[in-house]
Design a protein around this motif. Structure first.
Motif: not given
Length: 201
Positions: A163-174, A139-140
Motif C-alpha cells: 500500500g505504500s512501497q514495494w519490498s523484496a520477498v525471500s524465495a527459494p534458490l535454484v 514476480v520475475g
C-alpha cells in the motif's frame, strides 16, 4: 475483483483501455497490434489511449503484465534498459512498476537486485497479481549466484506491495542449472498465491 491481462509487449509507449457499462478491461496491446486486431480507435470509439510517462534514463521499456482493482487503480510491470556502469558490458535491465490513478501513469520505485561483479543487472518483472489495493504481488527473475557453486543463473524474484512501497520477498534458490523463469502469478486469496514458470535446465 481485479482485472488481469498478461500480454508481453516491446517498446510500449501507450496503453489502451476499453470500458462498457459493466466492467473495465485493461490491455497492454500496443497500438500496432490493436490495429492488426481490428481495435482501431476509428472502429471502436470506446478505446482510450493513455501515454506512458518518460522513464528517466531508460533506453528501452518493456511492459509484461497489467492488473488492477479499478479504473483508478491499475498497475503495470516489466523492465527497463539503462546504461550500465560496467565498461564493455551489456546494458543493465532493471525492474519497472507503473501505477495509474485514473489520470496519470507514474513510475513507482522497486527493489533492484545488484549486478554481480563484471555482470550487468538482469532484473525482470514478468507478472503481477492483485489481492487488493494494499496487497499486490509481482514476480520475475534476477541474475544470481547459487551459494556454494558460484554458478550465475536466473533466480526467482518476488516483490510485494503493502500500500505504500514495494519490498523484496525471500524465495527459494535454484540449486543448479541455468535457473528458472517465472511467467505468471495467480492470486486466489490473501494467503493463497501461486507462481508459474519453468526450469531453464
Amino acid at each position: 475483483m481485479s482485472s488481469h491481462c498478461h500480454a508481453p509487449t516491446r517498446n510500449l509507449h501507450s496503453f489502451m483501455t476499453m470500458t462498457d457499462t459493466t466492467r473495465t478491461l485493461f490491455t497492454a496491446i500496443p497500438l500496432v497490434a490493436a490495429f492488426l486486431l481490428g481495435f482501431a480507435p476509428a472502429q471502436t470509439p470506446n478505446w482510450v489511449v493513455h501515454s506512458l510517462p518518460p522513464i528517466p534514463g531508460a533506453l528501452h521499456v518493456e511492459i509484461t503484465d497489467l492488473d488492477g482493482t479499478s479504473s483508478t487503480d491499475l498497475w503495470a510491470v516489466g523492465w527497463k534498459e539503462v546504461q550500465t556502469t560496467i565498461p564493455g558490458n551489456f546494458n543493465d535491465r532493471q525492474n519497472l512498476a507503473l501505477h495509474f490513478d485514473g489520470t496519470t501513469w507514474t513510475e513507482v520505485p522497486t527493489p533492484q537486485p545488484p549486478g554481480l561483479g563484471s555482470f550487468a543487472q538482469r532484473n525482470y518483472l514478468n507478472a503481477i497479481g492483485v489481492v487488493g489495493p494494499n496487497d499486490i504481488w509481482a514476480v520475475g527473475q534476477f541474475r544470481g549466484v547459487t551459494p556454494g557453486l558460484g554458478f550465475v543463473g536466473d533466480q526467482i524474484q518476488i516483490l510485494h506491495w503493502n500500500g505504500s512501497q514495494w519490498s523484496a520477498v525471500s524465495a527459494p534458490l535454484v540449486p543448479n542449472g541455468a535457473g528458472v523463469w517465472l511467467d505468471d502469478v495467480v492470486v486466489a486469496g490473501p494467503n493463497d498465491v501461486w507462481l508459474f514458470g519453468y526450469d531453464l535446465g
